[in-house]
Design a protein around this motif. Structure first.
Motif, short mmCIF file in Angstrom:
data_model
loop_
_atom_site.label_atom_id
_atom_site.label_comp_id
_atom_site.label_asym_id
_atom_site.label_seq_id
_atom_site.Cartn_x
_atom_site.Cartn_y
_atom_site.Cartn_z
N GLY A 1 6.41 6.99 11.00
CA GLY A 1 5.13 7.66 10.84
C GLY A 1 4.04 6.68 10.41
O GLY A 1 4.16 5.48 10.64
N PRO A 2 2.98 7.19 9.76
CA PRO A 2 1.85 6.33 9.44
C PRO A 2 2.21 5.20 8.48
O PRO A 2 2.89 5.42 7.48
CB PRO A 2 0.83 7.28 8.81
CG PRO A 2 1.58 8.51 8.46
CD PRO A 2 2.76 8.60 9.37
N THR A 3 1.76 4.00 8.82
CA THR A 3 2.02 2.83 7.99
C THR A 3 0.72 2.06 7.81
O THR A 3 -0.22 2.22 8.58
CB THR A 3 3.04 1.87 8.65
OG1 THR A 3 2.49 1.38 9.87
CG2 THR A 3 4.36 2.57 8.95
N ARG B 1 6.07 1.88 -12.15
CA ARG B 1 5.95 3.30 -11.81
C ARG B 1 6.30 4.20 -12.98
O ARG B 1 6.47 5.42 -12.80
CB ARG B 1 6.82 3.59 -10.58
CG ARG B 1 6.17 3.03 -9.32
CD ARG B 1 7.16 2.80 -8.19
NE ARG B 1 6.51 2.22 -7.03
CZ ARG B 1 6.22 0.93 -6.86
NH1 ARG B 1 6.53 0.05 -7.82
NH2 ARG B 1 5.61 0.47 -5.78
N GLN C 1 8.77 -0.49 -1.07
CA GLN C 1 7.95 0.60 -1.58
C GLN C 1 8.77 1.63 -2.35
O GLN C 1 8.29 2.21 -3.31
CB GLN C 1 7.25 1.26 -0.39
CG GLN C 1 6.19 2.26 -0.73
CD GLN C 1 5.44 2.67 0.55
OE1 GLN C 1 5.83 2.32 1.66
NE2 GLN C 1 4.35 3.40 0.39
N GLY D 1 9.24 -3.08 4.37
CA GLY D 1 8.19 -2.51 3.53
C GLY D 1 8.64 -1.20 2.90
O GLY D 1 8.36 -0.93 1.72
N ASP E 1 1.42 0.40 -4.90
CA ASP E 1 1.96 -0.09 -3.62
C ASP E 1 1.03 -1.14 -3.02
O ASP E 1 1.47 -2.16 -2.49
CB ASP E 1 2.11 1.06 -2.62
CG ASP E 1 3.15 2.10 -3.03
OD1 ASP E 1 4.10 1.71 -3.75
OD2 ASP E 1 3.02 3.27 -2.63
N THR F 1 -2.46 -4.76 14.81
CA THR F 1 -1.61 -4.18 13.77
C THR F 1 -0.29 -3.70 14.36
O THR F 1 0.78 -3.96 13.82
CB THR F 1 -2.34 -3.00 13.09
OG1 THR F 1 -3.56 -3.49 12.56
CG2 THR F 1 -1.52 -2.40 12.00
N ARG G 1 3.65 -1.09 4.52
CA ARG G 1 4.14 -0.01 3.66
C ARG G 1 3.89 1.30 4.39
O ARG G 1 3.05 1.37 5.29
CB ARG G 1 3.38 0.03 2.32
CG ARG G 1 3.61 -1.18 1.42
CD ARG G 1 5.02 -1.21 0.87
NE ARG G 1 5.20 -2.27 -0.12
CZ ARG G 1 5.56 -3.52 0.16
NH1 ARG G 1 5.79 -3.88 1.42
NH2 ARG G 1 5.73 -4.41 -0.80
N LEU G 2 4.61 2.33 3.97
CA LEU G 2 4.39 3.64 4.56
C LEU G 2 3.20 4.31 3.88
O LEU G 2 3.03 4.21 2.67
CB LEU G 2 5.62 4.54 4.38
CG LEU G 2 6.99 4.01 4.83
CD1 LEU G 2 8.01 5.15 4.85
CD2 LEU G 2 6.94 3.34 6.19
N ALA G 3 2.37 4.98 4.69
CA ALA G 3 1.30 5.80 4.12
C ALA G 3 1.90 7.17 3.80
O ALA G 3 2.82 7.60 4.50
CB ALA G 3 0.16 5.95 5.13
N PRO G 4 1.44 7.86 2.75
CA PRO G 4 0.35 7.46 1.86
C PRO G 4 0.76 6.37 0.88
O PRO G 4 1.92 6.27 0.49
CB PRO G 4 0.02 8.76 1.13
CG PRO G 4 1.28 9.56 1.16
CD PRO G 4 1.98 9.19 2.43
N LEU G 5 -0.25 5.60 0.50
CA LEU G 5 -0.06 4.41 -0.31
C LEU G 5 -0.66 4.64 -1.69
O LEU G 5 -1.77 5.14 -1.80
CB LEU G 5 -0.86 3.33 0.40
CG LEU G 5 -0.55 1.87 0.26
CD1 LEU G 5 0.82 1.58 0.83
CD2 LEU G 5 -1.60 1.06 1.04
N ALA H 1 -3.70 -0.07 10.18
CA ALA H 1 -2.77 1.03 10.00
C ALA H 1 -2.23 1.38 11.38
O ALA H 1 -2.94 1.25 12.36
CB ALA H 1 -3.47 2.23 9.38
N ARG I 1 11.17 8.68 8.82
CA ARG I 1 10.41 9.31 7.74
C ARG I 1 11.34 10.11 6.83
O ARG I 1 11.27 10.02 5.61
CB ARG I 1 9.34 10.19 8.38
CG ARG I 1 8.26 10.76 7.48
CD ARG I 1 7.57 9.83 6.52
NE ARG I 1 6.60 8.90 7.02
CZ ARG I 1 5.55 8.44 6.32
NH1 ARG I 1 5.30 8.88 5.11
NH2 ARG I 1 4.75 7.55 6.83
#
Lengths: 216, 494
Positions: free
Chosen positions: A115-117, B487, B276, B272, A144, B260, A136-140, A108, B226
Motif C-alpha cells: 500500500g502507500p509508502t 515510542r 518501522q 523499511g 518514523d 520514487t 516507510r509505510l504510510a501513515p508515517l 510517495a 499490508r
C-alpha cells in the motif's frame, strides 16, 4: 493505467499538505513571463508545463538561470515553440532560481503489496545509480520520519556540508509526513515525486513536483 | 482463549497424538515420526494406525482411527496417501482431534489437482473446527511437551525461541544451531505452503505463549503485505521478532512514471517495514539465529556505550573497528573506571577502551575487572574476548603423553575451573546489573568441549564464534532498545 498531472496541478494538489514550494507563477505568453519574473525576482527559471509533460529536463523544457527580461522573453518564446500537439494545453511556469549543492529526492508511491509508502533518498543525476533510499509505510509518524533521515547511508550530506548548515531535520520530517498525508488522502494517487528536493541553507525546497494518478 | 489459540495449543501441547499411517519401513515418514515422538520423550498418549495392524517399533498399532478412545488424542500426524485424508480428518475430528500436521505428498505446490485437493481439505478442516498444517515439510517440535513430531532431526534443547518457517529446511538449520549453542527452542513448525494457517498465525500464538520469548521467522512469499505488516507489527510491540526473508532481490518499479516508484524496490519496502515496526531483520541464517539467541540470553542494553574487555592483544582492536560501523559507541574510558582498573591491572594494560588486560592476570583479576566494568554506570554493554585460552592449552596437555604427571593434572583442572568461572562471572554480572555481556571466542566452533564454551552452553547463553558476530548481534539489540525507547514502549516482559 496511470496519468500524470502537470507540475502546476501537482503542486496545487499537494498544497494543503504544507510542502515547501517556491512562490511561482503560471503564464501564457512570453510577455507575461517577463512580468512574472519581475514580480518573483531575478534570476528565475522558466519551464514548460502541461498535463502530458512528465520529464521536462530530458526534453530541454527547463530554462535555468534567466537573469534579465530579455533572457526571460527569449526563453518563453522557445518553450512555447517547443510544445508539440501531444503535450495538450501548455503554459510557462516562472519561479525564482535557487541553487544548492545538495539534492535529495522525496516521494510517495502506492506499493502493490504494502500500500502507500513514503520514500527519501539522495537525489541528483546519480540517484538511481547510488540508490541510497529509505522507505516507510504510510501513515508515517514524526519519529518514523526522523528515523528515515537517520537511515540514509550518506549521512555526510545531512550534516554541515561545504559551508552550508546541517539539513533542518524538523523541516525535512514535515515534508515526509506531508507526503504521507497526501498519498493517504486520495486513493487514486499512484505516486508523488518531489525531485529534486533541494537543500538551500539547510532548508528543503521542492523545485519540482509530479503527481501520478491511477485512471479508473 | 480463542478458537485458533486452542487449536494451536493442541498442535504444540497435545494430550495425545495419533500417527496416521505408521510404517514398518524405517525409511518412511510414518516410521520416522513415530520413532522421534517416542525417542524424544513425549509423555502423552501415542496411537499409531497401520492398515495391516502390524507392529511398529515393537508397539501394537490400530487398524483404524475408530479404535482410538474418544478424547484421548487432540493432535494427528498424517502420513497416509492424500486420497484418503478427507475421511481420516472427519473421523479424527469426531474423536476430539483439534490439529493435524499433514505430511502426505500430493498437495498445493505439486499441481492444479493437488491445489484443488488442498482447498477441499482446508474447507473440510474449517467445517470440522480443525487446524491443519499442510506441507511436504518436516513437522513440529515443542520442547515444553517433549514433542518431536517431525521426520528429520534434530530435537533441540528446551528454551525460549519460537520458530515458524515457510521452509522446513530452515527449521532444521535453526534447531541445529540451537543444539550447537545450547540456546534452546520452545516451539518450531514449518507451515509449508500455508494452506490454512501461516507463519503469522504461529507467531501470534507465540506472543501469548509463556514458553516463548522471541519469534524467529523465515518467510518467502507475502501474499498481502499490508496485512502482514499490521499483524507482525502488533506482535513486535509485545515480543521481539526476528525475520529472515528469502527472495530479496526482485524489484518493484510498478509506477513507471515516477522516480520514487523505480527506487522503492520490494526489498527497500520490506526493509523499511521492518525498521518501522521494530522487527529485527537478519540478512543470513546465522545472523537470524544469533539475533534470536541474543535476545533470549541477554538483557536489552539501555544505551550504545560499549566496553570491550580482552585478555590480550589485537582482538580488541578489530572489535573496536567493527563497532565503529554500527549504532554502538566505543566510549572513552571514564576516568574513575580507569583509576579503578589501575589498581587491578599491571601498568602495561591498555588504559583505554578496548580494555586490554595484557595477560596481566592473577587468579582473581578477570572477575574483578569484569565487575568493575559491567558495574560502571557509564557503560551499557560489554563484549568479552579471549576466554578459553588456558583450557585450550589444558586440552592439549590432557591428550599428551605426560598427563597426568608433572603437575599437569592439577594445572589443567585449574585452567578449566578458571575459564568456567570467567564466563559464569560474565553471566552473573550481566544478570546482576541488567546489562548485556557478550562472550566471543572461535573455540565455540573449534572446540565445543572447551571449559568456557561448555559453561556458556550450560548457562543457555550464546557464545559468539567471533567478535564481529557479537558486535552485529549487540548492534541489533541496541537498535531494538532505541526503537522501543523512542515510542515509549516498556522493556519486554519475558
Amino acid at each position: 493505467m496511470t496519468t500524470t498531472l502537470s507540475e502546476a496541478q501537482s503542486k496545487l494538489f499537494l498544497e494543503p499538505f504544507g510542502l515547501p514550494f517556491l512562490p511561482e507563477r503560471l503564464v501564457n505568453t512570453p510577455q507575461q513571463a517577463v512580468e512574472a519574473a519581475e514580480a518573483v525576482g531575478f534570476p528565475v527559471v522558466a519551464k514548460l508545463c502541461g498535463d502530458a509533460i512528465a520529464h521536462k529536463t530530458e526534453r530541454g523544457l527547463v530554462k535555468l538561470g534567466l537573469r534579465t527580461s530579455t533572457d526571460v522573453m527569449r526563453a518563453g518564446e522557445e518553450l512555447l515553440a517547443a510544445a508539440t500537439p501531444e503535450d495538450g494545453t501548455v503554459q510557462v511556469l516562472v519561479a525564482p532560481m535557487v541553487s544548492a549543492s545538495r539534492e535529495l529526492i522525496a516521494g510517495a508511491v502506492r506499493d502493490p503489496q504494502f500500500g502507500p509508502t513514503v520514500l527519501l533518498g539522495v537525489g541528483g543525476i546519480l540517484a538511481e545509480a547510488i540508490s541510497d533510499v529509505v522507505v516507510r509505510l504510510a501513515p508515517l509518524t514524526v519519529v518514523d520520519a526522523h528515523e528515515m533521515i537517520e537511515s540514509l547511508a550518506s549521512q555526510t550530506l545531512i550534516g554541515e556540508f561545504r559551508g552550508e548548515p546541517e539539513v533542518n531535520r524538523a523541516a525535512l520530517c514535515a515534508v515526509l509526513v506531508g507526503l504521507s498525508e497526501a498519498i493517504t488522502s486520495t486513493e487514486s494517487i499512484a505516486s508523488i515525486d518531489l525531485n529534486p528536493l533541494m537543500i538551500v541553507d539547510g532548508m528543503p525546497i521542492a523545485v519540482d513536483a509530479l503527481v501520478e494518478r491511477t485512471q479508473r | 482463549m480463542s478458537n485458533r489459540s486452542e487449536q494451536f495449543s493442541a498442535l504444540f501441547d497435545p494430550k495425545g497424538i495419533i500417527v496416521a499411517g505408521a510404517s514398518t519401513h524405517p525409511g518412511k515418514f510414518g516410521f520416522v515420526v513415530l520413532h522421534n515422538i517416542i525417542t524424544c520423550g513425549y509423555e502423552g498418549n501415542i496411537f499409531a494406525t497401520n492398515r495391516e495392524g502390524s507392529e511398529v517399533l515393537g508397539r501394537p498399532t490400530l487398524r483404524s482411527i475408530s479404535e482410538v478412545p474418544d478424547g484421548a488424542a487432540d493432535l494427528m500426524f498424517v502420513c497416509t496417501p492424500a486420497a484418503t485424508n478427507s475421511e481420516l480428518l472427519k473421523d479424527a475430528a469426531s474423536k476430539g482431534v483439534r490439529a493435524a500436521f499433514i505430511a502426505s505428498a500430493g498437495y498445493g505446490e505439486s499441481d492444479a489437482e493437488g491445489q484443488k485437493r488442498q482447498d477441499e481439505l482446508v474447507a473440510l478442516a474449517e467445517e470440522h473446527d480443525l487446524l491443519i498444517v499442510v506441507t511436504n515439510g518436516q513437522g513440529l517440535v515443542s520442547t515444553p511437551s517433549s514433542l518431536c513430531a517431525q521426520i528429520v532431526a534434530p530435537y533441540p534443547p528446551a528454551g525460549k525461541i519460537g520458530i515458524a518457517s515457510q521452509s522446513g529446511n530452515f527449521v532444521s538449520s535453526f534447531m541445529n544451531l540451537s543444539r550447537q549453542s545450547g540456546v534452546g527452542v520452545s516451539r518450531a513448525v514449518s507451515v509449508g505452503n500455508a494452506a490454512q494457517v501461516g507463519v503469522l498465525d504461529a507467531l501470534e500464538f507465540f506472543a501469548d505463549d509463556p514458553h516463548t520469548a522471541v519469534g524467529l521467522l523465515y518467510v518467502e512469499g507475502i501474499p498481502d503485505g499490508r496485512e502482514f505488516a499490521e499483524r507482525i507489527g502488533a506482535v513486535a510491540r509485545r515480543m521481539p521478532v526476528v525475520v529472515l526473508k528469502g527472495g530479496t532481490t526482485a524489484s518493484g518499479a510498478q509506477a513507471a512514471a515516477s522516480h520514487t516508484g523505480s527506487l522503492a524496490t520490494d526489498d527497500k519496502v520490506f526493509d523499511g517495514m521492518c525498521a518501522q515496526f521494530g522487527i529485527v531483520r537478519a540478512s543470513t541464517l546465522t545472523e537470524a539465529f544469533d539475533c534470536a539467541a541474543t535476545i533470549v540470553s541477554q538483557p536489552l542494553p539501555r544505551g550504545p556505550r560499549t566496553a570491550v574487555v580482552t585478555t590480550v592483544g589485537g582482538w580488541g582492536v578489530v572489535t573496536a573497528d567493527a563497532l565503529s560501523q554500527t549504532s554502538l559507541e566505543l566510549l572513552p574510558l571514564p576516568e574513575d573506571l580507569r583509576d579503578h582498573l589501575d589498581t587491578l591491572l599491571p601498568p602495561r594494560w591498555s588504559r583505554n577502551n578496548p580494555i586490554d588486560m595484557a595477560g596481566g592476570e592473577t587468579k582473581d583479576t578477570v572477575p574483578e575487572v569484569l565487575r568493575a566494568v559491567v558495574g560502571h554506570p557509564g557503560i551499557d554493554a560489554v563484549i568479552m574476548l579471549g576466554v578459553g585460552i588456558q583450557s585450550n592449552q589444558g586440552a592439549l596437555e590432557r591428550r599428551g603423553p605426560f598427563y597426568p604427571d608433572h603437575g599437569l593434572e592439577r594445572i589443567v583442572a585449574f585452567h578449566d575451573r578458571q575459564d568456567r568461572r570467567y564466563v559464569e562471572t560474565a553471566t552473573e554480572l550481566s544478570m546482576e546489573f541488567g546489562k548485556p555481556v557478550l562472550v566471543a571466542t572461535e573455540l565455540a566452533i573449534a572446540d565445543p568441549d572447551n571449559a568456557a564454551v561448555a559453561a556458556m552452553r550450560d548457562a543457555g547463553r550464546f557464545c559468539y564464534p567471533s567478535a564481529d558476530r557479537a558486535v552485529v548481534a549487540l548492534d541489533r539489540l541496541n537498535r531494538l532498545h532505541t526503537w522501543r525507547d523512542r515510542r515509549g514502549l516498556p522493556a519486554f516482559d519475558s
